[in-house]
Design a protein around this motif. Structure first.
Motif, short mmCIF file in Angstrom:
data_model
loop_
_atom_site.label_atom_id
_atom_site.label_comp_id
_atom_site.label_asym_id
_atom_site.label_seq_id
_atom_site.Cartn_x
_atom_site.Cartn_y
_atom_site.Cartn_z
N ALA A 1 -61.65 33.77 3.51
CA ALA A 1 -62.68 34.03 4.52
C ALA A 1 -62.10 33.97 5.93
CB ALA A 1 -63.82 33.04 4.37
N CYS A 2 -61.17 33.06 6.16
CA CYS A 2 -60.54 32.97 7.48
C CYS A 2 -59.73 34.24 7.76
CB CYS A 2 -59.66 31.72 7.57
SG CYS A 2 -58.82 31.56 9.16
N LYS A 3 -59.04 34.71 6.73
CA LYS A 3 -58.30 35.98 6.87
C LYS A 3 -59.26 37.09 7.26
CE LYS A 3 -54.16 35.06 5.60
NZ LYS A 3 -53.26 35.08 6.74
N GLU B 1 -62.09 37.01 8.60
CA GLU B 1 -62.68 36.86 9.93
C GLU B 1 -61.71 37.32 11.02
OE1 GLU B 1 -65.83 35.76 10.20
OE2 GLU B 1 -65.93 35.72 12.39
N PHE B 2 -60.42 37.04 10.81
CA PHE B 2 -59.48 37.18 11.93
C PHE B 2 -58.44 38.29 11.81
CE2 PHE B 2 -61.17 32.92 12.43
CZ PHE B 2 -61.39 32.86 13.80
N VAL B 3 -58.11 38.72 10.59
CA VAL B 3 -57.08 39.76 10.49
C VAL B 3 -57.68 41.08 11.01
CG1 VAL B 3 -55.61 41.11 8.96
CG2 VAL B 3 -55.89 38.66 8.58
N GLU C 1 -51.56 30.92 8.01
CA GLU C 1 -52.67 30.35 7.24
C GLU C 1 -53.35 29.31 8.11
OE1 GLU C 1 -49.76 29.50 4.30
OE2 GLU C 1 -51.01 30.32 2.71
N TRP C 2 -54.37 29.76 8.85
CA TRP C 2 -55.02 28.84 9.78
C TRP C 2 -55.72 27.72 9.04
CZ3 TRP C 2 -57.49 32.48 14.06
CH2 TRP C 2 -56.44 33.23 14.64
N ILE C 3 -56.18 28.06 7.83
CA ILE C 3 -56.59 26.98 6.93
C ILE C 3 -55.77 27.20 5.67
CG2 ILE C 3 -58.61 28.32 6.14
CD1 ILE C 3 -59.93 25.58 5.54
N LYS C 4 -55.20 26.10 5.18
CA LYS C 4 -54.34 26.23 4.01
C LYS C 4 -54.78 25.20 2.99
CE LYS C 4 -49.56 26.26 2.52
NZ LYS C 4 -49.84 27.35 1.60
N LEU D 1 -56.21 22.12 4.78
CA LEU D 1 -55.60 21.64 6.03
C LEU D 1 -55.83 22.70 7.11
CD1 LEU D 1 -53.66 19.45 7.26
CD2 LEU D 1 -51.80 21.03 6.74
N LEU D 2 -56.43 22.28 8.19
CA LEU D 2 -56.62 23.18 9.32
C LEU D 2 -56.41 22.37 10.59
CD1 LEU D 2 -60.45 23.93 9.67
CD2 LEU D 2 -59.54 22.08 8.33
N CYS D 3 -56.48 23.03 11.73
CA CYS D 3 -56.26 22.31 12.98
C CYS D 3 -57.26 21.15 13.08
CB CYS D 3 -56.44 23.26 14.17
SG CYS D 3 -56.42 22.39 15.74
N LYS E 1 -53.55 29.71 16.02
CA LYS E 1 -54.06 28.72 15.07
C LYS E 1 -55.57 28.81 14.96
CE LYS E 1 -55.13 24.92 18.08
NZ LYS E 1 -56.57 25.02 17.77
N CYS E 2 -56.11 27.95 14.13
CA CYS E 2 -57.56 27.85 13.92
C CYS E 2 -58.28 27.61 15.25
CB CYS E 2 -57.82 26.68 12.97
SG CYS E 2 -59.48 26.02 13.02
N THR E 3 -59.34 28.35 15.47
CA THR E 3 -60.13 28.19 16.69
C THR E 3 -61.44 27.45 16.41
OG1 THR E 3 -61.35 30.22 16.32
CG2 THR E 3 -59.27 30.41 17.52
N LEU E 4 -61.56 26.92 15.21
CA LEU E 4 -62.82 26.36 14.73
C LEU E 4 -63.92 27.43 14.79
CD1 LEU E 4 -63.52 23.54 13.57
CD2 LEU E 4 -64.62 23.02 15.73
N CYS E 5 -63.46 28.69 14.78
CA CYS E 5 -64.41 29.81 14.86
C CYS E 5 -65.35 29.64 16.05
CB CYS E 5 -65.21 29.96 13.58
SG CYS E 5 -64.26 30.70 12.25
N ILE E 6 -64.78 29.30 17.18
CA ILE E 6 -65.61 29.04 18.35
C ILE E 6 -66.51 30.24 18.70
CG2 ILE E 6 -63.74 29.67 19.97
CD1 ILE E 6 -64.84 27.35 21.76
N GLU F 1 -71.91 28.93 11.45
CA GLU F 1 -70.88 27.99 10.99
C GLU F 1 -69.52 28.67 11.02
OE1 GLU F 1 -71.14 25.04 7.46
OE2 GLU F 1 -72.28 26.83 6.97
N PRO F 2 -68.43 27.91 11.10
CA PRO F 2 -67.11 28.52 10.93
C PRO F 2 -67.03 29.28 9.60
CG PRO F 2 -66.88 26.30 11.76
CD PRO F 2 -68.34 26.49 11.45
N ALA F 3 -66.26 30.36 9.60
CA ALA F 3 -66.22 31.25 8.43
C ALA F 3 -65.78 30.53 7.16
CB ALA F 3 -65.29 32.42 8.71
N CYS F 4 -64.79 29.66 7.28
CA CYS F 4 -64.28 29.02 6.06
C CYS F 4 -65.30 28.06 5.48
CB CYS F 4 -62.96 28.32 6.33
SG CYS F 4 -63.01 27.10 7.64
N PHE F 5 -66.04 27.34 6.34
CA PHE F 5 -67.04 26.41 5.82
C PHE F 5 -68.17 27.18 5.16
CE2 PHE F 5 -66.10 23.59 9.80
CZ PHE F 5 -64.77 23.54 9.44
S1 SF4 Z 1 -62.65 27.24 11.38
FE1 SF4 Z 1 -62.45 29.46 11.58
S2 SF4 Z 1 -60.45 29.70 12.49
FE2 SF4 Z 1 -60.49 27.66 11.70
S3 SF4 Z 1 -59.63 27.85 9.67
FE3 SF4 Z 1 -61.83 28.03 9.46
S4 SF4 Z 1 -62.21 30.21 9.51
FE4 SF4 Z 1 -60.15 29.91 10.30
#
Ligand code: SF4
Ligand code: SF4
Ligand code: SF4
Lengths: 283, 858
Positions: free
Chosen positions: A21-23, A25-27, A44-47, A66-68, A131-136, A144-148
């Protein structure tokens, strides 16, 4: 508003929906001023990392996303020579400004090295760190952030810091590597630790014995902890001392007590196998 | 085409250079008005579904820019399950999986077939070169040429040899759809060929439900549902009433995702939250075990029936089975008992006996048997796993027998698969919507049966082609079985009918998803097959072996109608999602390149051949959607215009809901199953009448049967490890194997930079062979050899190696079956021998192999 995040490793079903999902959202998608597009595969912003502990047939798998950590005192900011290239927003989200970062000055990738968790990636093509932007960009839209959002297993609990901290306290979560003193905003439940586990069954019935009291005592210090076996007769002690020797006492009504002396924690996930309790002789 | 690191960005720019960023090649010629351009530039949300679950795709400038979980509106009433003081409700969104989240990457992959192609060397009229199929290049041709070739060949082959010379090989699974994708595959293509005069049916039978249809059905019926007993309301039943959930040879967290994604993942979490104990019996600590099982019981794959027999031994000797139920609800208990206690063959099926066979400790078996009998237990075993191995029907019959002895249908005593096939959650059964394989069937006015009786079986396909005649028994005509079909005899070719000369196919996936790839491919390297036509999205093995390749578009590039994850006609009235969602499937983008929808492709053939009116009955895509709309429940809830505009509709959960837990009626009535006696037949008179009492491969009562070439046979001296080949996690059969985002998650990069498919091997077996984590290993047996990356793990039982099938097949030489496969396609190792004399079906899941460290020598 400050955000914090609680990750329950015990619930993770290793499905990788978060990573993909992070891919997605951002690729190919830039969200100025917060992020440039993520390259197709390298970052891999989230791995999700699967750690496996124990020996067959007693294996424990820890799937850890693991993410920022969106640190309170981010070591990456300290490491970055360009003023303002990495900054904390008022919501305490740590952002690498894709414009300011693009100076061509950082061939040694100081921020990549500066982040103790290795969650910054250098984009060789565009010469910026990412890196991960917390989907700001999503947070600003009330999403919500995409990965969550992608997680089917309720692994992530995300929200206002004070609310999350209450849960953190209640559920005994802890940050990864507190020794870095970075003030990570991500708290985990179920991180790997030196563990002693076992399965209690009846000697005659061979059935699981729940609610048995299990106490372990470290030989050297004499410090003791105890717990009760669960519905399947399993007991688990976490956060023990590697290499230490324990004695294990099991007690349960209707059964003779059992003691196993000298259990040495020679591996990180030590399982005692089936511990059989004999029926107490009737008085 | 291999995918390297920057191919994606390149592909994106190539696509936009060649086709413009928002229209297809065909549309390039058309002019676009400024108004249309404005419309295209706007950001739009399209509510649709992928084979990995329901999504909303965001479209901008004519491109899909991302997909998110399909949201459930706040005002839609959801189901609620109250159990043990807790209330369980599903999240207000769909739960697409990595396939669904990776869909965008898949449809924009550079390996997409973008124009019609013709194989170099192929000539119309059977005059071409055939031994280089798989190897030769393709050249671009126009649609007109392609249609001329296909229709010309259909005509010529039919006129020269008769209709039986044409066959149509359906795929393993393809994109989702009622009109397109699976819908075209199951309805439009056969209809087209039948109008032309019929075709030789290519029988697959089943490849995922093998042991269920051939075994369990003979015990309790459910023929129409591939032997999955009803699933409705089992979720609430388990949460409220079960004391334990036993997962047996199944990994639903990983495998039960097709067409709905992770809709059921919360259910398994609820089981734990409700305080129900769980156990996993499997050769590996699979994903389900990691997160949902209290305990793992490792077992040798294919030997599970022995453990089941021993569990029954404990119950029978200790008297802990439901004696009353067995008396009133079953026939043949005495015969089963005679086998279990050893009266029949002198061997009591004790836990100690089973330990020697399946390598589960006798104490563990006894303990589990007692736990099971101590309270209502859910057996989570249907569909998957051990049913695809040696004598898979014995394992499934054992599973039914186990639950029967505990009173199947009683509160908390049920058998489930919780998934696409049978549902499980509260579900409004009054709702009828098209789904899997329904196609246009409900709204066709004239039906065209196939006048050609001849069949060819997927299990024997290369023998049929290369070494006819071939005879077999059983094997069914399609997706669903009926008991007597197991006893029909077939031969190919049938007297008076031609052998097959021309193959039509839709979608790839078959070559690698079925057993014995090398042998399978050999059937295509012959001039006996004059023309192979495929309608495909990607260049992949099925495409390489075709002569004419037609570019098909994906689900995002055409309109359709369905209910999310619905079993359609295949599994009647199943709903496998947390919400019943009718989808309009509005197309997100124009077809890529010159690709067309599956229906369009067949419509163009029909036009050329003068049968368009018969095929289409005058219906365009939109007309079919409209007709299906009015034939479905959805028309009672919204207008067609609203439905089309919004794109989806979530049926509100009924205010008053009467759960009807599966098989409770049988528990109450003790009659009415689709078996000769109406009861559960622990002893099957039907099987006894056909095979007698002493057939070594199938008996009237379920038995453990020693695999002929298993780990305790002589075969194991040469090949001592059992390879356990399971449904893949990181692709849907073969689909999405090319998605870089997913490859990154599991492929193992070798020192040569090649991305190897991983193979799990136990620490013990690895040490014995000098293999370390990440080493490249060769896995081989008499069927074939492949290279894989060794993943050394304690999560697998020593003696067992695990791979997912469906990885790209990269042999040294595609025209030399048997050459070393660097892609790691596990089915180069499996056997196309049938499951047993009774089940002429694929035995894909296990076979013996050896593994050695690869140092570059062959
Ligand atoms: S919060 Fe957003 S940017 Fe950060 S890892 Fe998840 S999807 Fe990627
Ligand atoms: S986790 Fe690393 S990248 Fe993120 S804020 Fe902390 S130091 Fe910076
Ligand atoms: S989406 Fe959730 S369950 Fe799946 S891997 Fe990520 S954290 Fe784990």
């Amino acid at each position: 508003m400050k955000y914090a995040l609680l990750i329950d490793v015990n619930r993770c079903s290793i499905c990788f929906a978060c990573e993909v999902a992070c891919k997605d959202e951002f690729v190919g998608n830039a969200y100025p001023p917060y992020s440039a597009t993520q390259p197709d595969v390298e970052q891999e912003w989230i791995k999700l990392q699967e750690f496996e502990k124990g020996k067959y047939p007693y294996v424990k798998v820890y799937p850890i996303p693991l993410l920022c950590m969106h640190c309170e005192n981010p070591p990456c900011i300290k490491a970055c020579p360009v003023p303002g290239a990495i900054y904390k927003t008022e919501d305490s989200v740590v952002i690498i400004d894709p414009k300011k970062c693009d100076t061509g000055e950082c061939s040694t990738k100081p921020c990549v090295k500066g982040c103790p968790w290795g969650v910054i990636f250098f984009n060789e093509e565009s010469n910026i760190s990412q890196k991960c932007t917390l989907c700001i960009h999503r947070l600003k839209e009330g999403q919500e952030p995409a990965c969550f959002d992608a997680c089917p297993s309720g692994v992530f609990l995300f929200g206002e810091e004070s609310e999350i901290l209450k849960e953190v306290k209640k559920r005994g979560a802890r940050p990864m590597n507190p020794e870095y003193e970075a003030g990570p905003r991500v708290y985990y439940i179920g991180l790997p630790s030196v563990t002693l586990a076992g399965h209690i069954i009846g000697e005659q019935s061979l059935m699981d014995i729940p609610d048995a009291k299990v106490a372990i005592t470290e030989k050297k210090s004499g410090s003791a902890v105890s717990c009760k076996s669960d519905i399947s007769g399993n007991f688990v002690f976490e956060n023990l001392k590697a290499g230490a020797t324990y004695s294990v006492d099991v007690q349960c009504r209707g059964y003779k007590p059992k003691t196993i002396g000298n259990v040495k924690l020679d591996i990180e996930y030590k399982h005692l196998g089936d511990l059989k309790l004999a029926k107490a002789t009737k008085k | 085409m291999s995918v390297t690191k920057n191919d994606y960005s390149k592909a994106v720019s190539v696509l936009s250079d060649v086709f413009g960023s928002f229209h297809s090649g065909d549309n390039l010629m058309k002019s676009i008005t400024p108004k249309e351009i404005k419309e295209i530039q706007k950001e739009k949300k399209i509510y649709t579904s992928t084979f990995g679950g329901g999504v909303v795709s965001t479209v901008k400038n004519g491109r899909v820019i991302k997909t998110d979980p399909l949201p459930i509106p706040e005002d839609v009433r959801q189901y609620e399950i109250k159990a043990r003081g807790k209330v369980f409700t599903p999240p207000r969104k769909c739960l697409p999986d990595m396939w669904g989240h990776g869909y965008r990457r898949w449809i924009y992959d550079p390996a997409r077939v973008r124009y019609p192609l013709k194989r170099v060397g192929w000539e119309p009229g059977g005059k071409g070169k055939y031994d280089n199929r798989g190897l030769s290049e393709f050249v671009r041709i126009s649609w007109d040429e392609a249609i001329d070739h296909v229709t010309g060949e259909l005509k010529r082959v039919k006129e020269t040899y008769g209709s039986a010379a044409i066959t149509y090989m359906d795929t393993f699974h393809t994109t989702w759809g009622t009109i397109h994708g699976m819908g075209t595959e199951y309805t439009i293509i056969p209809r087209f060929l039948n109008i032309l005069g019929g075709f030789t049916e290519y029988t697959i039978g089943t490849s995922s439900w093998v042991g269920w249809v051939s075994g369990a059905s003979f015990m309790y019926g459910f023929w129409w549902a591939n032997a999955t007993s009803e699933g409705h309301d089992t979720l609430a039943d388990s949460l409220q009433n079960s004391r334990m959930v036993v997962y047996w040879a199944i990994d639903p967290t990983k495998s039960t995702r097709m067409y709905h994604g992770h809709e059921m993942e919360p259910w398994r979490h609820w089981v734990r939250e409700a305080g129900i104990k769980t156990v996993m019996i499997s050769p590996e600590v699979n994903d389900t075990a990691v997160v949902h099982a209290d305990r793992w019981i490792p077992i040798f794959p294919g030997y599970d029936a022995a453990m089941a027999a021993a569990i029954m031994y404990v119950w029978i000797t200790e008297g802990t089975y439901d004696k009353e139920y067995v008396k009133t609800h079953t026939v043949g208990f005495e015969e089963l008992k005679d086998y279990i206690v050893g009266k029949e063959d002198g061997i009591p099926k004790t836990p100690e006996w089973a330990e020697k066979i399946c390598d589960v400790k006798a104490d563990t078996i006894t303990g589990l048997a007692r736990e099971w009998a101590a309270g209502p237990t859910t057996l989570y075993c249907q569909l998957s796993g051990a049913c695809r191995g040696w004598y898979g029907h014995e394992w499934t019959r054992m599973m039914v027998a186990l639950q029967t002895l505990q009173g199947l249908g009683k509160p908390g005593v049920n058998m489930v698969s919780w998934g696409w096939a049978s549902g499980g959650a509260p579900f409004d059964k009054s709702i009828r919507m098209p789904g899997y394989t329904t196609g246009i069937k409900p709204v066709e006015t004239k039906l065209y049966p196939n006048p050609v009786p001849q069949k060819m079986h997927a299990l024997d396909v290369s023998d049929c082609i290369l070494r006819p005649p071939v005879k077999w028994r059983g094997g069914s005509t399609g997706a669903t079985y009926w008991g007597e079909e197991f006893f029909y005899n077939y031969e190919y070719p049938m007297p008076g009918y031609s052998e097959v000369k021309m193959i039509m196919r839709l979608g790839g996936g078959q070559i690698l998803s079925y057993s014995n790839v090398n042998w399978r491919v050999s059937g295509y390297l012959t001039p006996k097959i004059e023309t192979i036509v495929i309608d495909a999205l990607f260049m992949e093995p099925c495409t390489w072996y075709a002569d004419i390749v037609l570019p098909a578009c994906s689900d995002f590039e055409r309109n359709d109608i369905s209910m999310l994850g619905c079993g359609g006609l295949y599994i009647p009235y199943s709903g496998s999602a947390n919400h019943q969602i009718a989808l309009y499937h509005k197309k997100s983008i124009e077809p890529m390149g010159q690709s067309k929808s599956d229906m369009d492709i067949y419509y163009s053939f029909a036009r050329k051949m003068g049968i368009y009116e018969q095929l289409s009955e005058g219906n365009t895509e939109e007309d079919w959607i409209k007709k299906l709309f009015y034939a479905s429940s959805i028309c009672k809830y919204v207008t067609y215009e609203e439905f089309k505009e919004k794109g989806y509709y979530v049926f509100p959960f009924p205010e008053k809901y009467e759960p009807t837990p599966a098989l409770r009626w049988f528990y109450e009535e003790a009659d009415g199953l689709c078996t000769p006696s109406g009861k559960i037949e622990l002893y099957s008179q039907v099987l006894a009448d056909f095979y007698g009492e002493k057939n070594p491969e199938i008996a009237p009562v379920p038995k453990f049967i020693e695999p002929k070439d298993g780990r305790r046979s002589d075969f194991a001296k040469k090949y001592p490890l059992t390879i356990f080949v399971t449904h893949p996690k990181f692709r849907f059969h073969t689909m999405q194997e090319n998605v870089t985002w997913l490859r990154k998650l599991h492929k193992m990069k070798g020192p040569d930079g090649h991305e190897y498919e991983p193979a799990w091997i136990s620490g013990e077996d690895a040490v014995a062979r000098g293999i370390k984590q990440g080493d490249i290993v060769q896995i081989f047996n008499d069927k074939g050899k492949l290279l894989a990356g060794a993943h050394v793990t304690e999560r697998i039982k020593p003696g067992v190696v695990r791979m997912f099938y469906g990885a790209n097949w990269l042999p040294d030489d595609r025209t030399k079956p048997g050459s070393l496969d660097r892609g790691g396609s596990a089915n180069v190792l499996t056997s196309n021998e049938p499951v047993s004399v009774h089940a002429h079906l694929h035995r894909i899941e296990h076979i013996m192999v050896e593994v050695r460290k690869w140092e570059g020598q062959n």
